[in-house]
Write a protein that holds these residues in place. Structure first.
Motif, short mmCIF file in Angstrom:
data_model
loop_
_atom_site.label_atom_id
_atom_site.label_comp_id
_atom_site.label_asym_id
_atom_site.label_seq_id
_atom_site.Cartn_x
_atom_site.Cartn_y
_atom_site.Cartn_z
N VAL A 77 0.85 -1.21 0.00
CA VAL A 77 0.00 0.00 0.00
C VAL A 77 0.88 1.25 0.00
O VAL A 77 1.87 1.32 0.73
CB VAL A 77 -0.92 0.05 1.25
N LEU A 78 0.51 2.21 -0.83
CA LEU A 78 1.15 3.52 -0.76
C LEU A 78 0.08 4.54 -0.32
O LEU A 78 -0.97 4.64 -0.95
CB LEU A 78 1.72 3.95 -2.12
N PHE A 79 0.38 5.25 0.76
CA PHE A 79 -0.51 6.32 1.23
C PHE A 79 -0.03 7.66 0.69
O PHE A 79 1.13 8.02 0.88
CB PHE A 79 -0.51 6.39 2.76
N CYS A 80 -0.93 8.41 0.04
CA CYS A 80 -0.60 9.74 -0.46
C CYS A 80 -1.41 10.75 0.35
O CYS A 80 -2.64 10.74 0.31
CB CYS A 80 -0.99 9.88 -1.93
N LEU A 81 -0.71 11.61 1.09
CA LEU A 81 -1.39 12.56 1.97
C LEU A 81 -1.22 13.99 1.50
O LEU A 81 -0.11 14.40 1.12
CB LEU A 81 -0.83 12.42 3.40
N ASP A 82 -2.30 14.75 1.53
CA ASP A 82 -2.26 16.19 1.22
C ASP A 82 -1.83 16.46 -0.22
O ASP A 82 -1.41 17.56 -0.54
CB ASP A 82 -1.31 16.91 2.21
N CYS A 83 -1.94 15.48 -1.08
CA CYS A 83 -1.43 15.63 -2.45
C CYS A 83 -2.59 15.54 -3.45
O CYS A 83 -3.29 14.54 -3.50
CB CYS A 83 -0.40 14.55 -2.74
N LYS A 94 7.15 6.91 -8.73
CA LYS A 94 7.50 5.54 -9.12
C LYS A 94 6.89 4.51 -8.15
O LYS A 94 6.51 3.42 -8.56
CB LYS A 94 9.01 5.35 -9.24
N TYR A 95 6.80 4.88 -6.88
CA TYR A 95 6.18 3.96 -5.91
C TYR A 95 4.67 3.90 -6.13
O TYR A 95 4.04 2.86 -5.93
CB TYR A 95 6.49 4.41 -4.48
N PHE A 96 4.11 5.03 -6.52
CA PHE A 96 2.66 5.07 -6.81
C PHE A 96 2.34 4.16 -7.99
O PHE A 96 1.38 3.39 -7.97
CB PHE A 96 2.24 6.51 -7.12
#
Ligand code: 5GP
Ligand code: MN
Length: 314
Positions: A77-83, A94-96
């Motif tokens: 899982v990749l968490f993307c915050l405030d983006c 690249k991780y996304f």
């Protein structure tokens, strides 16, 4: 308690935020990192972010932030915050692109939901407020609370901006119960500036201009001036907010040079002027009261293009 469900069956996770991270971004990614470290010690978690301002260095595990993006890993899982967009993930993209699952928690009205799972609340003050609503309050501690509080303080301008709601204040109150030294957090993250940071703020205000009967203000800083004052773009953060505080102004514009014929634009407004709309004209976005974009061209032409868009909406 969504976060607990998401991580219940995974082994690896990464957390990231937007390029040129601000206090809400740094606070939210560290709050989530510390939450996972505290409650899921068996989970392997990495944290990627462009190098943040050292003023957030007192937040727990600030030194775990990886700004080199050297590791190659396919995360569960990749968490993307405030983006608000994929592009604003910068080198973490690249991780996304490879992660098995992606989760976005955000509060930008311009966010169209680019991740696999999206929790976007444009009416909330900050990514920290969104995150708080997805954590189990029984699993917090002083360090996590401090990160969340710092982020809320940053995006609300210390509870002044119109995004501050009664719910924001209740969350801040709950966080205070953990014993946060709130005055120190507020001073350290919001008010205290390096000498050069303060001087360049003064320079930008001194060289600002009013347009449209004083309803619009703009100023800019060239690369040359940044070198002269020995600052980087991180030290220009508070300038646009200070410009907005000019009596009679409903929209403030601040530009700084990012390369030859390239400028980063920050916009701030008073109710009801919508700067997200203006930023969107130039491919940017953000919030109704605070937005940004990048523009190319000669400085005078860039200023003319942006202020013309503002003028036509006054
Ligand atoms: P700032 O002016 O502080 O850089 O940004 C103000 C707000 O607008 C922030 O919420 C930020 O995420 C957003 N923002 C700034 N620049 C851009 C941009 O180039 N694109 C988009 N989509 N949002 C931006
Ligand atoms: Mn934010």
């Amino acid at each position: 308690m969504k976060i607990d469900e998401i991580v219940s069956n995974i082994k690896t996770a990464a957390i990231t935020g937007h390029i040129k991270p601000d206090g809400d971004c740094v606070g939210s990614v560290l709050a989530l990192y510390n939450y996972l470290e505290r409650n899921y010690p068996e989970l392997s978690v990495d944290l990627y972010l462009e190098e943040p301002s050292g003023k957030y260095g007192f937040l727990k595990n600030f030194d775990r932030i990886d700004s080199s993006y050297g590791k190659e890993c396919v995360y569960d899982v990749l968490f993307c915050l405030d983006c608000s967009t994929k592009e604003r993930l910068g080198a973490a993209r690249k991780y996304f692109d490879t992660a098995k699952h992606t989760v976005c928690l955000d509060h930008h009205v311009s966010n169209e939901g680019y991740a696999g799972e999206n929790y976007i609340y444009g009416e909330l003050s900050s990514a920290c407020e969104v995150l708080y609503n997805h954590l189990d309050p029984k699993k917090l501690d002083l360090d996590i609370a401090t990160c969340l509080y710092a982020g809320i303080v940053s995006d609300t301008g210390v509870f002044r901006y119109s995004c501050t709601s009664p719910a924001t204040m209740r969350i801040a109150a709950d966080l205070m119960e953990y014993g946060i030294r709130t005055n120190e957090v507020v001073d350290e993250t919001f008010f205290t500036k390096d000498w050069n940071e303060n001087r360049i703020l003064g320079y930008a205000v001194l060289n600002s201009h009013l347009l449209f009967d004083g309803r619009v203000i703009y100023s800019y800083i060239t690369d040359e001036k940044m070198k002269e004052f020995q600052v980087t773009s991180r030290e220009l953060d508070g300038i646009v907010s200070q410009l907005r505080l000019t009596r009679g102004v409903i929209c403030a514009v601040f530009l700084y040079e990012t390369g030859p014929w390239e400028y980063k634009v920050s916009l701030r407004s008073d109710d009801p002027f919508d700067v997200n709309e203006v930023a969107a004209v130039f491919g940017g976005g953000g919030h109704v009261r605070a937005a940004g974009c990048n523009v190319r061209g000669e400085l005078a032409d860039c200023i003319e293009a942006i202020t013309a868009q503002i003028g036509s909406r006054l």
